[in-house]
Design an enzyme around this catalytic site. Structure first.
Site, short mmCIF file in Angstrom:
data_model
loop_
_atom_site.label_atom_id
_atom_site.label_comp_id
_atom_site.label_asym_id
_atom_site.label_seq_id
_atom_site.Cartn_x
_atom_site.Cartn_y
_atom_site.Cartn_z
N ARG A 15 52.97 17.32 -25.25
CA ARG A 15 54.21 16.61 -25.60
C ARG A 15 54.28 16.35 -27.11
O ARG A 15 55.02 17.02 -27.83
CB ARG A 15 54.28 15.30 -24.80
CG ARG A 15 55.66 14.65 -24.79
CD ARG A 15 56.03 13.90 -26.06
NE ARG A 15 55.07 12.86 -26.44
CZ ARG A 15 55.13 12.19 -27.60
NH1 ARG A 15 56.09 12.47 -28.48
NH2 ARG A 15 54.23 11.28 -27.90
N ASP A 16 53.49 15.42 -27.60
CA ASP A 16 53.57 15.06 -29.02
C ASP A 16 53.25 16.29 -29.88
O ASP A 16 53.85 16.52 -30.92
CB ASP A 16 52.57 13.93 -29.33
CG ASP A 16 52.95 13.12 -30.56
OD1 ASP A 16 53.91 13.49 -31.25
OD2 ASP A 16 52.27 12.11 -30.83
N HIS A 207 46.68 5.43 -31.15
CA HIS A 207 47.40 6.73 -31.26
C HIS A 207 47.55 7.00 -32.76
O HIS A 207 48.47 6.48 -33.40
CB HIS A 207 48.75 6.59 -30.56
CG HIS A 207 49.67 7.76 -30.68
ND1 HIS A 207 50.14 8.47 -29.59
CD2 HIS A 207 50.27 8.36 -31.75
CE1 HIS A 207 50.96 9.42 -29.97
NE2 HIS A 207 51.07 9.38 -31.29
N HIS A 209 47.83 9.47 -36.05
CA HIS A 209 48.10 10.78 -36.65
C HIS A 209 47.19 10.92 -37.87
O HIS A 209 46.83 9.92 -38.51
CB HIS A 209 49.58 10.91 -37.01
CG HIS A 209 50.45 11.11 -35.80
ND1 HIS A 209 51.02 12.32 -35.49
CD2 HIS A 209 50.82 10.27 -34.80
CE1 HIS A 209 51.70 12.21 -34.36
NE2 HIS A 209 51.60 10.97 -33.92
N CYS A 240 56.15 14.47 -35.56
CA CYS A 240 57.34 13.92 -34.92
C CYS A 240 58.55 14.46 -35.65
O CYS A 240 58.62 14.39 -36.87
CB CYS A 240 57.32 12.40 -34.96
SG CYS A 240 58.83 11.67 -34.32
P1 HMG Z 1 72.25 9.27 -27.99
O1 HMG Z 1 72.98 10.43 -28.55
O2 HMG Z 1 72.44 7.95 -28.63
O3 HMG Z 1 72.49 9.16 -26.41
O4 HMG Z 1 70.70 9.62 -27.99
P2 HMG Z 1 73.73 8.86 -25.53
O5 HMG Z 1 73.27 7.93 -24.44
O6 HMG Z 1 74.91 8.46 -26.36
O7 HMG Z 1 74.02 10.29 -24.86
C1 HMG Z 1 74.48 11.38 -25.62
C2 HMG Z 1 74.31 12.67 -24.82
O8 HMG Z 1 72.91 12.92 -24.54
C3 HMG Z 1 74.98 12.65 -23.47
O9 HMG Z 1 75.33 14.00 -23.18
C4 HMG Z 1 73.87 12.26 -22.53
O10 HMG Z 1 74.09 12.69 -21.22
C5 HMG Z 1 72.68 12.96 -23.13
P3 HMG Z 1 76.79 14.59 -23.48
O11 HMG Z 1 77.73 13.68 -22.73
O12 HMG Z 1 77.00 14.52 -24.97
O13 HMG Z 1 76.72 15.99 -22.97
N1 HMG Z 1 71.41 12.27 -22.86
C6 HMG Z 1 70.32 12.85 -22.32
N2 HMG Z 1 70.07 14.11 -21.91
C7 HMG Z 1 68.84 14.36 -21.41
N3 HMG Z 1 67.85 13.44 -21.31
C8 HMG Z 1 68.07 12.17 -21.71
C9 HMG Z 1 69.35 11.85 -22.23
N4 HMG Z 1 69.88 10.71 -22.71
C10 HMG Z 1 71.12 10.98 -23.08
N5 HMG Z 1 67.11 11.27 -21.60
C11 HMG Z 1 68.49 9.46 -27.04
C12 HMG Z 1 69.74 8.71 -27.49
C13 HMG Z 1 67.43 8.45 -26.78
C14 HMG Z 1 68.82 10.24 -25.78
C15 HMG Z 1 68.10 10.44 -28.17
O14 HMG Z 1 68.03 9.72 -29.37
C16 HMG Z 1 66.79 11.12 -27.92
O15 HMG Z 1 66.66 11.94 -27.02
N6 HMG Z 1 65.74 10.80 -28.73
C17 HMG Z 1 64.43 11.31 -28.50
C18 HMG Z 1 63.72 11.53 -29.78
C19 HMG Z 1 62.32 11.99 -29.50
O16 HMG Z 1 62.00 12.54 -28.46
N7 HMG Z 1 61.43 11.78 -30.48
C20 HMG Z 1 60.06 12.18 -30.36
C21 HMG Z 1 59.28 11.33 -29.42
S1 HMG Z 1 58.73 9.79 -30.13
C22 HMG Z 1 57.27 10.22 -30.95
O17 HMG Z 1 56.93 11.36 -31.06
C23 HMG Z 1 56.40 9.12 -31.42
C24 HMG Z 1 55.20 8.87 -30.50
O18 HMG Z 1 54.37 10.02 -30.42
C25 HMG Z 1 54.38 7.74 -31.03
C26 HMG Z 1 54.08 7.87 -32.50
O19 HMG Z 1 53.38 8.75 -32.95
O20 HMG Z 1 54.60 7.00 -33.17
C27 HMG Z 1 55.65 8.47 -29.10
MG MG Z 2 52.89 10.56 -31.99
#
Ligand code: HMG
Ligand code: MG
Length: 302
Positions: A15-16, A207, A209, A240
């Site tokens: 995933r990450d 966690h 990096h 990320c």
């Molecule tokens: P948004 O645009 O504000 O969402 O995104 P929304 O609720 O307004 O929805 C917009 C559209 O997205 C809609 O579709 C929804 O249906 C769809 P449309 O009507 O335009 O066709 N939608 C989804 N589709 C699939 N799965 C979903 C989903 N939710 C809404 N879950 C949202 C908000 C949270 C969805 C967006 O910002 C997002 O997906 N962000 C994820 C970012 C991400 O994955 N970042 C990496 C992970 S975090 C990380 O790596 C850090 C970590 O490792 C720890 C560290 O190291 O710090 C964990």
């Molecule tokens: Mg991470």
């Protein structure tokens, strides 16, 4: 000073690690990676995320990957779910644990999940309740607990605030994440201290990096506080998409080598882990981003 005698590692490579790869990685390769990790003795694997495919295209095959894994008894599979849409999709794939992910910095929260910290907690609360009701475990990732790519230093008070909110909504354990790898041992210890106000040590995962090469030192600093759950990424995969310049998690190979060298058990077979890292690195067309993997591969060549 007494260190834990055993450490539980969660490999977050699938995933990450892979979420930031520009080239498409087929679901079959991700599944094979998970299989190799479990064969190496990993008992917790963060498989994928149920996030918007527009935001993170690499994770769009989440359900395929979850469905393709031949589950091994004793192995726990977790997935990220930022909201109800993600949770509903995730629940059909029956993960053992879901992960809600917030940030200790407002700017990162906005960039990563498009809402404030307070709004994120409002979104997470029903997801956490639904998961607990369905018998799934719930983890909360806390990003940017020492530094933020947009705001700079992050205070322990901000970490304590987020940890308190996570606790209030029913999150069972949290990850203290150094998303951009700027943490140094004392700073990471302060972030953990702040978290200890709300979660006991058994429910805190490190966690880290390795962007600035501090991750092993930070791991040791956390071990000295009694932390025994850590996340790492095979072959040091990762970064990320919303934290520019952040490199991968500390490599699982480096962490395992250090722990075994200290007499701390992990249940992991380092040679098989190195093989898993070589497998995915070969696919990506590069060498594992791990000093230990590099050393072991070189030694094998005699
Ligand atoms: P948004 O645009 O504000 O969402 O995104 P929304 O609720 O307004 O929805 C917009 C559209 O997205 C809609 O579709 C929804 O249906 C769809 P449309 O009507 O335009 O066709 N939608 C989804 N589709 C699939 N799965 C979903 C989903 N939710 C809404 N879950 C949202 C908000 C949270 C969805 C967006 O910002 C997002 O997906 N962000 C994820 C970012 C991400 O994955 N970042 C990496 C992970 S975090 C990380 O790596 C850090 C970590 O490792 C720890 C560290 O190291 O710090 C964990
Ligand atoms: Mg991470």
């Amino acid at each position: 000073m007494s260190l834990p005698s055993r450490v539980q590692l969660i490999d977050v490579g699938p995933r990450d690690g892979l979420q930031n790869e520009k080239q498409a990685v087929p679901a079959a390769v991700k599944i094979e990676l998970v299989h190799r990790l479990q064969a190496a003795g990993l008992t917790e694997i963060e498989v994928t995320s149920f996030v918007s495919p527009k935001w993170v295209p690499q994770m769009a095959d989440n359900a395929h990957v979850m469905a393709g894994i031949e589950r091994q008894a004793g192995v726990r599979y977790s997935v990220l779910t930022p909201n109800q849409i993600g949770f509903e999709a995730a629940r059909k794939t029956q993960p053992h644990e879901i992960v809600v992910f917030g940030a200790a910095s407002e700017a990162f929260s906005q960039k990563n999940i498009n809402c404030s910290i307070a709004e994120s907690i409002e979104r997470f609360a029903p997801v956490v309740q639904a998961a607990l009701t369905a018998g799934m475990a719930v983890r909360g990732a806390m990003s940017c607990t020492v530094g933020c790519p947009y705001e700079g230093d992050v205070s322990p008070d901000s970490v304590a605030y987020l940890a308190g909110l996570m606790k209030q909504i029913g999150v069972q354990r949290v990850d203290v994440c150094d998303t951009i790898g700027v943490g140094t041992p004392r700073k990471v210890q302060k972030a953990i201290e702040a978290t200890l106000g709300h979660f006991d040590v058994a429910h805190i995962c490190g966690h880290f990096h390795d962007t600035y090469g501090q991750a092993l030192a930070n791991t040791l600093a956390a071990l000295q506080m009694g932390v025994w759950n850590f996340q790492s990424s095979v072959a040091g995969l990762g970064g990320c998409p919303y934290a520019k310049g952040a490199t991968g998690n500390v490599s699982s190979e480096d962490v395992v080598f250090m722990l075994h060298g200290m007499g701390i058990e992990t249940g992991i077979d380092l040679d098989k882990l190195v093989d898993a890292g070589v497998f995915i690195s070969d696919f990506l067309g590069r060498k594992p981003n791990s000093r230990v993997a590099t050393a072991i591969v070189t030694k094998r060549m005699g």
